[in-house]
Design a protein around this motif. Structure first.
Motif, short mmCIF file in Angstrom:
data_model
loop_
_atom_site.label_atom_id
_atom_site.label_comp_id
_atom_site.label_asym_id
_atom_site.label_seq_id
_atom_site.Cartn_x
_atom_site.Cartn_y
_atom_site.Cartn_z
N LYS A 55 0.81 -1.21 0.00
CA LYS A 55 0.00 0.00 0.00
C LYS A 55 0.85 1.26 0.00
CE LYS A 55 -3.59 -2.31 2.64
NZ LYS A 55 -3.99 -2.52 4.04
N ASN A 56 1.96 1.24 0.65
CA ASN A 56 2.72 2.46 0.85
C ASN A 56 4.02 2.44 0.06
OD1 ASN A 56 4.68 4.25 2.15
ND2 ASN A 56 2.98 4.69 3.54
N LYS A 57 4.14 3.40 -0.83
CA LYS A 57 5.32 3.42 -1.72
C LYS A 57 6.62 3.57 -0.93
CE LYS A 57 3.79 3.04 -5.82
NZ LYS A 57 3.86 1.63 -6.08
N LYS A 58 6.54 4.44 0.08
CA LYS A 58 7.73 4.72 0.86
C LYS A 58 8.22 3.44 1.58
CE LYS A 58 10.56 7.53 3.04
NZ LYS A 58 11.48 8.49 2.47
N ALA A 59 7.24 2.78 2.20
CA ALA A 59 7.59 1.55 2.90
C ALA A 59 8.16 0.54 1.92
CB ALA A 59 6.38 0.97 3.61
N GLN A 60 7.56 0.49 0.75
CA GLN A 60 8.04 -0.45 -0.26
C GLN A 60 9.49 -0.16 -0.62
OE1 GLN A 60 6.68 -0.57 -4.51
NE2 GLN A 60 5.46 -2.20 -3.66
N PHE A 61 9.75 1.13 -0.80
CA PHE A 61 11.12 1.50 -1.15
C PHE A 61 12.09 1.08 -0.04
CE2 PHE A 61 14.58 4.60 -0.76
CZ PHE A 61 15.22 4.36 -1.95
N VAL A 62 11.69 1.36 1.19
CA VAL A 62 12.58 1.04 2.30
C VAL A 62 12.84 -0.47 2.35
CG1 VAL A 62 12.76 0.96 4.80
CG2 VAL A 62 11.95 3.01 3.69
N VAL A 63 11.76 -1.23 2.23
CA VAL A 63 11.90 -2.68 2.40
C VAL A 63 12.62 -3.32 1.22
CG1 VAL A 63 10.59 -4.82 2.50
CG2 VAL A 63 10.02 -2.95 4.01
N THR A 64 12.20 -2.93 0.01
CA THR A 64 12.74 -3.68 -1.13
C THR A 64 14.03 -3.10 -1.68
OG1 THR A 64 11.45 -2.42 -2.69
CG2 THR A 64 10.46 -4.43 -1.84
N GLN A 65 14.30 -1.84 -1.40
CA GLN A 65 15.52 -1.27 -1.98
C GLN A 65 16.54 -0.91 -0.91
OE1 GLN A 65 15.95 -0.28 -5.45
NE2 GLN A 65 14.19 -1.61 -5.80
N LYS A 66 16.10 -0.05 -0.03
CA LYS A 66 17.06 0.54 0.88
C LYS A 66 17.70 -0.51 1.79
CE LYS A 66 17.77 4.73 3.38
NZ LYS A 66 17.26 6.04 3.72
N MET A 67 16.85 -1.32 2.41
CA MET A 67 17.41 -2.28 3.38
C MET A 67 18.20 -3.38 2.71
SD MET A 67 14.60 -2.69 6.34
CE MET A 67 15.76 -3.43 7.45
N LEU A 68 17.91 -3.65 1.45
CA LEU A 68 18.59 -4.78 0.81
C LEU A 68 19.77 -4.33 -0.04
CD1 LEU A 68 15.52 -6.88 -0.22
CD2 LEU A 68 17.14 -7.35 1.57
N LEU A 69 19.56 -3.27 -0.81
CA LEU A 69 20.59 -2.94 -1.79
C LEU A 69 21.47 -1.77 -1.37
CD1 LEU A 69 18.35 -3.35 -4.91
CD2 LEU A 69 20.14 -4.87 -4.16
N LEU A 70 20.92 -0.87 -0.56
CA LEU A 70 21.71 0.31 -0.23
C LEU A 70 22.43 0.19 1.10
CD1 LEU A 70 19.17 3.00 -1.42
CD2 LEU A 70 21.02 1.94 -2.67
N GLN A 71 21.81 -0.53 2.03
CA GLN A 71 22.47 -0.69 3.32
C GLN A 71 22.89 -2.15 3.47
OE1 GLN A 71 19.11 0.60 5.65
NE2 GLN A 71 19.91 2.67 5.79
N TYR A 72 23.86 -2.37 4.36
CA TYR A 72 24.24 -3.77 4.53
C TYR A 72 24.67 -4.10 5.95
CZ TYR A 72 28.81 -1.64 3.61
OH TYR A 72 29.91 -0.84 3.63
N GLY A 73 24.18 -3.30 6.89
CA GLY A 73 24.64 -3.52 8.26
C GLY A 73 23.74 -4.40 9.11
N TYR A 74 22.66 -4.90 8.51
CA TYR A 74 21.71 -5.62 9.37
C TYR A 74 22.12 -7.07 9.55
CZ TYR A 74 19.03 -1.49 8.31
OH TYR A 74 18.65 -0.21 8.18
#
Lengths: 328, 809
Positions: free
Chosen positions: B268-287
């Motif tokens: 439903k939420n574009k922002k959340a989608q971006f965070v989950v599918t892009q940012k957390m996986l491809l842009l960050q790597y500390g998790y």
């Protein structure tokens, strides 16, 4: 620090060829002289006097072909010998005679030693590999009548039988046969029906030797690999692997459990005799005397435990006699 | 009723310091008015002013004013109290107001405040009020801290306050749930705002550690709670969405919980989608891996989100198979992406794999190629593991890729991701075919293991059956230490025998014995070895493993080192010339480098080999020189005598004299070094150092660094340093990080080995250039090791400078 392994009790020399078969006959009373029969590659059977350590007699009955199996029937007067000339001879050795009284032509070209079992007074069963490659034949002695022929199922692809052991449970149950085959499996045969009761694949290579303890329903087999396999027979007449033991060097040519079921000895291709405790297969000793492959190991049937001996015959023409773990 | 309150307020007046009676009267009137929410606008305004006056007055009010704050409408009281905190004059307020606030918190008034604000969402003009109050609620620790100049009570430390706030939020949510069940409409948007603002202030841990466990329990079987929860996260404004989603993903105990808490937020939420599918996986790597498993498990748990899962996998694979990403991104990120890919694969079902099999295959092939090209072993192994996993997924029946690599904890962890995640996905609400998926996720290795255990009962454990209770303990074993592997042939005794066997013999047992014996033979008979040294070096360089001899590579290497140290100059000449000649495999060329390094290390070692050679301890040979032994004894006896008669007045350990001897490497360093550095830029038809064979180049650079380091205190060191600096300069922008690491090691070696005066006199220019390059590397290099090495080099240079400054010039 454990004690160093003992040296041979004494060594018998003079067979003139590699020794392939050994058999003690020491069960007689005091006036009787304990003897050891040895069969060598040049076809001679030597009768060793264990008091003097000299040869009492040399029997030549297999046309200079290797002798691969020796058994006695009730004392040292009647000897059964198996040779690579495809014959099994029955010798009469009483009162100094050295004559072949009877013989069976097996027509088998393999190395498989025959197995002998006394089923009643004056009645024996003998299992030998038969003429057809995969078959085993069971004869009754001394009548030489065939009891049964054990054929594996068509397509079983077991290869030749390599070693046989006839045995009979306590209280007069039916005798059975354990046979090790070329493909590494051990089969339990029912002699009355001629059917396989159980099959166990316990090696990847041909089973070279096996021995079975009918009291504990437990047996051991060795092959050309580095592994000893201990298996047991359960109530449902099924064979199961209980344990395997890894050896340092590959190849076992003979395995014998001492008649009192305390220890067992193996004859190794690595020139060494190994002693294990039979209950847990605890390694006890490695006897390093021979300079070539050991072909045969045998325990004596002395009445007194302290006299019991172990004999090993090897390719280096020698027979070493050991006195080991006699106090237990 | 309201009139009574109003009259009481009027009586109290608008003065700065209302009396105790007035406070009491207002309190009584308030109690009589009943529900404070039912107050009219006017009464509220008046009451608010009254409270503000109370709190802002110059003196502490008389009477039960504290209770008044706790009883009057919470928003008014909260505003008045926080206002007074911001007031500049310190006085009685300093201890009192925070105390009242603390009671306010303790008595659950915060929940009442939030509850009220939730209910008024539709009133006109409420937006500004909401924003103001939101700020104050969320920033209360800061407000108190500022007002009290940092001496705030423990209750207002963020670690304490935000869990309390979490508790209040939870209570409000309970109210909301109750009123929803009562058929009333309710809004949670203010709570969402609080949550969002708290999270964006970086207090996810504090607030969510209260909220997540409770919500996990509450949403277990209650669909109203689930809806409340979903609504709660959906209403978070976009600007704060990222912080909230991150907080939930990191703190949820499992993917199923996350799925209950967030619902289909990502769809439903574009922002959340971006965070989950892009940012957390491809842009960050500390998790951590658990977070990754949460995240991807969450995507896999719903039909709508599975489309995203496949998209994510495609994007991950795109990154994984891009050669530029492999070359330029840090190792940690590549590990992270690999993990994510493996987890994704574990969630995919048969038909989904079927639909993207071709793409998977393409990216696998590309990815494997660029990973295997890398000169860093970890990256190569990552590539192998991921490729094996992909191939086992897409070829369920056909042959699969298998690589040979070291099976360590990391590899096992990675592989376990492919299997473990499957049972995690099995949830009560899902159809049974999930189980099939779990089976399919088992790698073929495991399956075959299972088969083998059932088919042949070889590996049955040692069972303790009843009959076996007695043991063989009464039998005491003899010594069996002599029971070793049987050797068939005797080891050769002469070097020439060895050569004969190694070159011509077909007898494999003899050959094995010769390989094993060669090193000690060469060491024992240096004179005989010198006669055939180059021939031996040649044989050893070309020696192939004929049998499956354990430790063959090591044995051969030791023999090579022995030959090289016995007769260094001709053998070094031979080996260095062969390094650049045609028709050698990369393995042979790297062998040459390794042997040169090991031999140089041995030669430069202070306890010269020549001394120990005759000591007899190493080599079981007959000792011909009894004199040397007795002379040693003499020395020792004298030393002991001196020691016993002497008193020492020094602290610390007595210094043990290092064995000393001439540095044998002194005259040889040049022979090892210069032929290697000469020809690196001349490509051969089979060997291109500057092109494809950059792995060998990396090894060469590292070798040069070691040789340089070992050449310390030798005559040739300055010339070597100069040549090496030029070499480094030529290669400094190499794309392979392994090569760059080697270059930086070279610089370190130069700085450590070449005397400082020579450095400044002979290579000043180059040094300055190198320095600016190093500064550049420290800032910009993508590889962490490179950055660290460059920093160390700069420090070395700095030390050098200091040393020169302090030394008299």
């Amino acid at each position: 620090m454990a004690q160093p392994p003992p040296d041979p009790h004494f060594v018998l020399r003079g067979t003139g060829a590699a020794v392939h078969a050994l058999h003690f006959s020491c069960g007689g009373g005091e006036p009787d002289i304990p003897v050891l029969f040895s069969g060598s590659e040049n076809g001679f059977i030597h009768v060793w006097n264990l008091k003097t350590h000299r040869v009492d007699a040399a029997l030549d009955g297999h046309g200079r072909k290797s002798v691969c199996g020796l058994k006695t029937m009730d004392g040292k007067e009647r000897l059964l010998s198996q040779g690579r000339d495809q014959r099994i001879c029955l010798w009469d050795l009483a009162e100094g005679r050295t004559s072949v009284t009877d013989s069976v032509f097996t027509e088998n070209v393999g190395f498989c030693r025959c197995s002998l079992l006394k089923v009643a007074e004056g009645r024996w069963l003998m299992a030998t590999a038969a003429k057809a490659l995969e078959e085993v034949q069971v004869l009754e002695l001394p009548s030489k009548t065939s009891v049964c022929t054990l054929k594996p199922e068509v397509g079983a692809k077991l290869g030749m039988p390599m070693c046989l052991k006839l045995w009979q449970g306590s209280c007069g149950s039916q005798p059975s046969l354990l046979a090790g085959y070329e493909d590494g499996s051990v089969l339990l045969w029912n002699l009355s029906t001629g059917k396989v009761l159980s099959q166990l694949i316990c090696h990847q290579e041909p089973v070279m030797s096996l021995d079975f303890d009918s009291e504990k329903a437990k047996g051991i087999s060795g092959s050309s690999e580095k592994v000893l396999s201990i298996w047991s027979l359960n109530e449902q007449q099924n064979l199961q692997v209980q344990k395997t033991h890894r050896l340092v060097n590959a190849g076992i040519s003979d395995i014998t459990i001492r008649p009192d079921k305390k220890i067992l000895a193996t004859a190794g291709w690595d020139h060494r005799i190994r002693i294990f405790g039979w209950k847990k297969l605890k390694p006890l000793a490695v006897l390093d005397y021979h300079t070539a492959t050991v072909h045969s190991v045998s325990f004596s049937d002395h009445k007194s435990p302290s006299d019991r001996l172990l004999a090993a015959g090897a390719k280096d023409h020698r027979i070493s006699i050991w006195s080991i773990y006699t106090q237990t | 009723m309201a009139a009574a309150l109003e009259s009481a307020l009027q009586a109290a007046g608008a003065g700065p310091c209302p009396g105790a009676e007035a406070v009491g009267a207002v309190r009584a009137a308030l109690a009589a008015a009943g529900d404070p929410a039912a107050l009219g606008e006017r009464e509220r305004a008046r009451l608010g002013a009254f409270l503000r006056n109370l709190a802002a007055g110059p003196e502490e009010p008389a009477g039960p004013w504290r209770s008044l704050f706790l009883e009057s409408p919470p928003d008014l009281a909260f505003c008045a109290l926080t206002d007074s905190l911001a007031a500049p004059r310190p006085g009685w307020r300093l201890p009192a107001v925070p105390e009242v606030l603390e009671q306010f918190l303790r008595q659950g008034r915060l929940a009442a405040l939030i509850c009220e604000l939730c209910q008024q969402h539709s009133r006109p003009g409420s937006v500004e009020r909401h924003d103001a109050l939101l700020g104050r609620i969320v920033c209360l620790p800061d407000l108190v801290g500022n007002g009290l100049q940092g001496r705030s009570p423990a209750a207002f430390f963020p670690q304490r306050y935000f869990p309390v706030l979490g508790g209040a939020v939870l209570q409000v949510l309970h109210n909301v749930s109750a009123s929803l069940r009562g058929g009333l409409d309710c809004s949670v948007s203010f709570i969402s705002h609080i949550l969002g603002k708290v999270c964006v202030h970086g207090r996810q841990k504090e607030i969510l550690s209260v909220l997540v466990p409770h919500l996990t329990d509450l949403t277990k079987s209650d669909c109203i709670w689930q809806r409340i929860c979903w609504r709660l996260v959906e209403c978070v404004p976009d600007r704060w969405m990222e912080a909230v989603v991150l907080g939930f993903v990191q703190r949820a105990p499992g993917a199923d919980v996350l799925s209950r808490l967030l619902g289909n937020l990502v769809v439903k939420n574009k922002k959340a989608q971006f965070v989950v599918t892009q940012k957390m996986l491809l842009l960050q790597y500390g998790y951590t891996t658990a977070v990754l498993q949460n995240l991807l498990g969450y995507l896999a748990l719903d039909g709508l989100r599975r489309a995203l899962l496949i998209k994510v996998l495609q994007e991950l694979l795109e990154t994984w198979s891009s050669s530029s990403a492999v070359k330029h991104s840090p190792l940690e990120q590549q590990q992270y992406i690999s993990k994510a890919i493996l987890i994704c694969l574990s969630h995919l079902k048969e038909p989904e794999i079927e639909s993207c099999r071709q793409e998977l295959l393409t990216s696998m092939m590309e990815g494997v190629k660029c990973h295997l090209d890398s000169s860093l072993p970890q990256i190569r192994r990552l590539g192998m593991i991921v490729a094996e996993s992909i191939s086992s997924k897409i070829n369920t029946d056909g042959p699969v890729l298998t690589f040979q690599y070291e099976e360590d904890d990391e590899a096992r962890e990675l592989k376990s991701l492919l299997v473990q995640a499957a049972p995690l996905g099995v949830l009560p609400g899902l159809p049974d075919n999930e189980n099939e998926n779990a089976d399919a996720a088992l790698p073929p290795v495991l399956e075959s293991n299972r088969k083998s255990t059932t088919a042949t009962t070889h590996v049955m454990p040692d069972e303790e059956s009843d009959a076996e209770l007695d043991s063989d303990d009464d039998l005491i074993p003899y010594d069996m230490s002599e029971d070793k592997e049987l050797k068939k042939t005797k080891a050769p005794v002469y070097i020439r025998d060895c050569i004969e066997v190694l070159t011509g013999s077909e007898d494999l047992d003899k050959w094995e014995e010769a390989v094993k014996a060669l090193e000690s033979l060469v060491r024992k008979n240096p004179v005989a070895a010198r006669e055939v040294s180059v021939e031996l070096a040649k044989i050893l360089l070309h020696l192939e493993e004929k049998t499956c001899l354990e430790g063959f590579a090591e044995l051969r290497q030791k023999a090579q080192v022995a030959v090289l140290t016995t007769d260094p100059i001709p053998v070094a000449q031979y080996l260095t010339s062969q390094f650049y000649s045609l028709n050698y495999s990369l393995r042979q060329r790297m062998d040459i480098l390794d042997v040169l390094v090991l031999a140089a290390r041995e030669l430069s070692c202070p306890k010269g080999h020549g001394k120990t050679k005759h000591s007899g301890a190493q080599n079981p040979c007959i000792q011909f020189l009894p004199e040397s032994g007795s002379s040693k004894d003499w020395r020792r006896i004298v030393d002991e005598r001196i020691k016993s008669k002497t008193r020492r007045f020094a602290k610390g350990q007595s210094q043990v004299e290092q064995p000393s001897g001439p540095n044998e490497f002194n005259s040889l360093a040049g022979h090892f070094f210069f032929p290697l550095i000469q020809n690196f830029d001349r490509p051969l038809s089979t060997f291109d150092l500057l092109g494809e064979d950059h792995f060998v180049l990396g090894r060469l650079v590292h070798t040069l660094a070691v040789l340089m380091y070992l050449a310390v205190n030798t005559m040739a060191v300055t010339a070597m340093g100069k040549a090496l600096l030029e070499f480094v300069w030529a290669l400094r922008f190499h794309t392979d990080s392994y090569v760059r690491q080697g270059l930086l090691s070279c610089v370190s070696s130069i700085l450590l080995s070449v005397p400082a005066e020579r450095l400044l006199q002979d290579v000043t220019e180059e040094l300055l250039e190198t320095r600016s390059w190093l500064e550049d590397v420290v800032e910009k290099d993508p590889d962490g090791d490179c950055r660290r090495l460059a920093l160390q080099n700069l420090l070395l240079m700095e030390n050098l400078k200091k040393k020169l400054e302090t030394a008299p010039s």
